[in-house]
Design a protein around this motif. Structure first.
Motif, PDB file in Angstrom:
ATOM      1  N   LYS A 281     -35.264  35.783  12.634  1.00  0.00           N
ATOM      2  CA  LYS A 281     -35.513  34.491  12.381  1.00  0.00           C
ATOM      3  C   LYS A 281     -34.562  33.507  12.946  1.00  0.00           C
ATOM      4  N   ILE A 282     -34.608  32.247  13.237  1.00  0.00           N
ATOM      5  CA  ILE A 282     -34.030  31.620  13.982  1.00  0.00           C
ATOM      6  C   ILE A 282     -33.414  29.727  13.144  1.00  0.00           C
ATOM      7  N   ASP A 283     -34.615  29.395  12.116  1.00  0.00           N
ATOM      8  CA  ASP A 283     -34.839  28.664  11.113  1.00  0.00           C
ATOM      9  C   ASP A 283     -34.975  28.443   9.790  1.00  0.00           C
ATOM     10  N   GLU A 284     -33.839  28.808   8.982  1.00  0.00           N
ATOM     11  CA  GLU A 284     -34.319  28.877   7.676  1.00  0.00           C
ATOM     12  C   GLU A 284     -35.423  28.514   6.616  1.00  0.00           C
ATOM     13  N   THR A 285     -34.953  26.906   7.223  1.00  0.00           N
ATOM     14  CA  THR A 285     -35.748  26.294   6.544  1.00  0.00           C
ATOM     15  C   THR A 285     -37.011  25.693   6.602  1.00  0.00           C
ATOM     16  N   THR A 286     -37.260  25.941   7.761  1.00  0.00           N
ATOM     17  CA  THR A 286     -38.996  26.061   8.704  1.00  0.00           C
ATOM     18  C   THR A 286     -39.706  26.837   9.150  1.00  0.00           C
ATOM     19  N   ASN A 287     -39.036  27.784   8.983  1.00  0.00           N
ATOM     20  CA  ASN A 287     -39.301  29.442   8.866  1.00  0.00           C
ATOM     21  C   ASN A 287     -40.199  29.788  10.067  1.00  0.00           C
ATOM     22  N   GLU A 288     -38.888  29.207  11.129  1.00  0.00           N
ATOM     23  CA  GLU A 288     -39.046  29.818  11.980  1.00  0.00           C
ATOM     24  C   GLU A 288     -38.718  30.583  12.744  1.00  0.00           C
ATOM     25  N   PHE A 289     -39.653  31.397  13.919  1.00  0.00           N
ATOM     26  CA  PHE A 289     -39.029  32.855  14.197  1.00  0.00           C
ATOM     27  C   PHE A 289     -38.984  33.053  15.825  1.00  0.00           C
ATOM     28  N   CYS A 290     -38.295  34.048  16.688  1.00  0.00           N
ATOM     29  CA  CYS A 290     -39.057  34.076  17.679  1.00  0.00           C
ATOM     30  C   CYS A 290     -38.577  35.763  17.874  1.00  0.00           C
ATOM     31  N   ALA A 291     -39.966  35.410  18.824  1.00  0.00           N
ATOM     32  CA  ALA A 291     -40.459  37.137  19.022  1.00  0.00           C
ATOM     33  C   ALA A 291     -40.175  37.730  20.595  1.00  0.00           C
ATOM     34  N   THR A 292     -39.334  38.519  20.896  1.00  0.00           N
ATOM     35  CA  THR A 292     -39.742  39.237  22.427  1.00  0.00           C
ATOM     36  C   THR A 292     -40.359  40.415  22.060  1.00  0.00           C
ATOM     37  N   VAL A 293     -41.628  40.713  23.202  1.00  0.00           N
ATOM     38  CA  VAL A 293     -42.230  42.014  22.931  1.00  0.00           C
ATOM     39  C   VAL A 293     -42.261  42.674  24.641  1.00  0.00           C
ATOM     40  N   THR A 294     -41.834  43.783  24.768  1.00  0.00           N
ATOM     41  CA  THR A 294     -41.255  44.281  26.552  1.00  0.00           C
ATOM     42  C   THR A 294     -42.162  45.502  26.571  1.00  0.00           C
TER      43      THR A 294
ATOM     44  N   ILE B  94     -43.781  29.280  13.672  1.00  0.00           N
ATOM     45  CA  ILE B  94     -43.932  29.347  12.514  1.00  0.00           C
ATOM     46  C   ILE B  94     -44.855  29.537  11.621  1.00  0.00           C
ATOM     47  N   GLY B  95     -44.420  30.286  10.400  1.00  0.00           N
ATOM     48  CA  GLY B  95     -45.030  30.527   9.472  1.00  0.00           C
ATOM     49  C   GLY B  95     -44.773  31.313   8.427  1.00  0.00           C
ATOM     50  N   THR B  96     -45.239  32.066   7.405  1.00  0.00           N
ATOM     51  CA  THR B  96     -44.550  33.033   6.345  1.00  0.00           C
ATOM     52  C   THR B  96     -44.263  34.463   6.370  1.00  0.00           C
ATOM     53  N   MET B  97     -43.426  35.191   6.640  1.00  0.00           N
ATOM     54  CA  MET B  97     -42.976  36.507   6.803  1.00  0.00           C
ATOM     55  C   MET B  97     -44.426  37.041   5.360  1.00  0.00           C
ATOM     56  N   GLN B  98     -44.869  37.887   5.403  1.00  0.00           N
ATOM     57  CA  GLN B  98     -46.157  38.621   4.805  1.00  0.00           C
ATOM     58  C   GLN B  98     -46.372  39.665   4.768  1.00  0.00           C
ATOM     59  N   ILE B  99     -45.444  41.213   4.691  1.00  0.00           N
ATOM     60  CA  ILE B  99     -45.504  42.022   5.227  1.00  0.00           C
ATOM     61  C   ILE B  99     -46.922  43.217   4.992  1.00  0.00           C
ATOM     62  N   ASP B 100     -47.336  43.622   5.122  1.00  0.00           N
ATOM     63  CA  ASP B 100     -49.012  43.854   5.033  1.00  0.00           C
ATOM     64  C   ASP B 100     -48.091  45.946   4.831  1.00  0.00           C
ATOM     65  N   PRO B 101     -48.945  45.490   2.904  1.00  0.00           N
ATOM     66  CA  PRO B 101     -48.228  46.462   1.994  1.00  0.00           C
ATOM     67  C   PRO B 101     -48.145  48.253   3.099  1.00  0.00           C
ATOM     68  N   LYS B 102     -49.725  48.079   3.751  1.00  0.00           N
ATOM     69  CA  LYS B 102     -50.282  49.110   4.199  1.00  0.00           C
ATOM     70  C   LYS B 102     -49.724  49.942   6.006  1.00  0.00           C
ATOM     71  N   PHE B 103     -48.189  48.540   5.691  1.00  0.00           N
ATOM     72  CA  PHE B 103     -47.711  48.863   7.682  1.00  0.00           C
ATOM     73  C   PHE B 103     -46.139  48.298   7.419  1.00  0.00           C
ATOM     74  N   ASN B 104     -45.136  49.103   6.442  1.00  0.00           N
ATOM     75  CA  ASN B 104     -44.199  48.031   5.515  1.00  0.00           C
ATOM     76  C   ASN B 104     -42.961  48.953   6.838  1.00  0.00           C
ATOM     77  N   ILE B 105     -42.944  48.612   7.669  1.00  0.00           N
ATOM     78  CA  ILE B 105     -42.168  49.214   8.379  1.00  0.00           C
ATOM     79  C   ILE B 105     -41.298  48.213   9.674  1.00  0.00           C
ATOM     80  N   THR B 106     -39.807  47.893   9.365  1.00  0.00           N
ATOM     81  CA  THR B 106     -39.860  46.873  10.474  1.00  0.00           C
ATOM     82  C   THR B 106     -38.649  46.929  10.785  1.00  0.00           C
ATOM     83  N   LYS B 107     -38.582  48.616  11.133  1.00  0.00           N
ATOM     84  CA  LYS B 107     -37.691  49.382  11.702  1.00  0.00           C
ATOM     85  C   LYS B 107     -38.114  50.265  13.023  1.00  0.00           C
ATOM     86  N   GLY B 108     -38.123  50.947  13.696  1.00  0.00           N
ATOM     87  CA  GLY B 108     -38.248  52.323  14.143  1.00  0.00           C
ATOM     88  C   GLY B 108     -39.654  52.145  15.267  1.00  0.00           C
ATOM     89  N   SER B 109     -40.985  53.635  14.902  1.00  0.00           N
ATOM     90  CA  SER B 109     -41.861  53.848  15.448  1.00  0.00           C
ATOM     91  C   SER B 109     -43.055  52.823  14.468  1.00  0.00           C
TER      92      SER B 109
END
Length: 218
Positions: free
Chosen positions: A90-103, A140-155
């Motif tokens: 999360k790179i900006d708390e006020t504007t809900n901006e995020f940056c993602a890297t996918v390798t 730019i958006g709101t985080m809303q983790i899928d309750p059926k997919f509550n994984i933010t770390k690991g596999s």
């Protein structure tokens, strides 16, 4: 040493020197070709380029089976299996901006009879190899983790895309829908940089990048 043997020795030295020079030129040309085709994607897909600090709020990895790859001619030319790592800051708390890297890191299976990815010829099906790369995305958006997919770390397991040669992938997995409300008003995701490099037999390399394409796997 007789004049004949001396001349023969001199001729050998000249031939050896000429051959050495030719080999040196060839090595330089090959090295320059590799340098041209080599994609330094790690310089673009990282936390620093995201202008982010601290640990990623999402840091997961996933195995993808039987994805399909398209080339410069617009056709699908290979099936892919790969591992990918997804990180989000999360790179900006006020504007809900995020940056993602996918390798990405995986292998490709060339499809016989298809146009090559660099569009220079027809594949025999023996051009299988390895590829790596990735992308950097601004969200730019709101985080809303899928309750059926509550994984933010690991596999997060394995996604079986099961694509066909026409690009139909019934098992395709859009990771952004698992962590963001992508249907909300104002949500946006923009690819800021992307690129992959494919290494085939006989030192063939195809680079597919936002900065341009080069080379081929044949």
């Amino acid at each position: 040493m007789s004049p004949k043997s001396a001349n023969h020795h001199h001729k050998f030295v000249i031939l050896f020197a000429t051959s050495t020079l030719a080999l040196s030129i060839l090595i330089v040309l090959v090295a320059n070709t590799f340098a041209k085709e080599r994609l330094k994607w790690q310089q673009q897909v990282n936390r620093r380029k995201c202008d982010a600090e601290g640990e990623a709020i999402i840091n997961v990895h996933q195995r993808v089976v039987k994805s399909v790859d398209s080339g410069q001619a617009g056709n699908y030319w290979a099936f892919d299996n790969y591992d990918r790592n997804i990180k989000v800051w999360k790179i900006d708390e006020t504007t809900n901006e995020f940056c993602a890297t996918v390798t990405y890191n995986g292998d490709f299976d060339a499809i016989a009879g298809q146009r090559s990815p660099g569009n220079t010829g027809i594949l025999t099906g023996k051009e299988d190899g390895r590829f790596d790369g990735g992308y950097r995305m601004h969200i730019i958006g709101t985080m809303q983790i899928d309750p059926k997919f509550n994984i933010t770390k690991g596999s997060i397991g394995t996604a079986y895309y099961n694509c066909d040669i026409n690009g139909n992938c019934p098992g395709a997995f859009d990771w952004t829908t698992k962590y963001f409300n992508t249907t909300a008003t104002g949500f946006s995701s923009t690819l800021e940089w992307w690129g992959w490099q494919y290494r085939a037999p006989k030192n063939k390399v195809w680079v597919n990048s936002i900065d341009g394409n080069s080379g081929d796997v044949i």
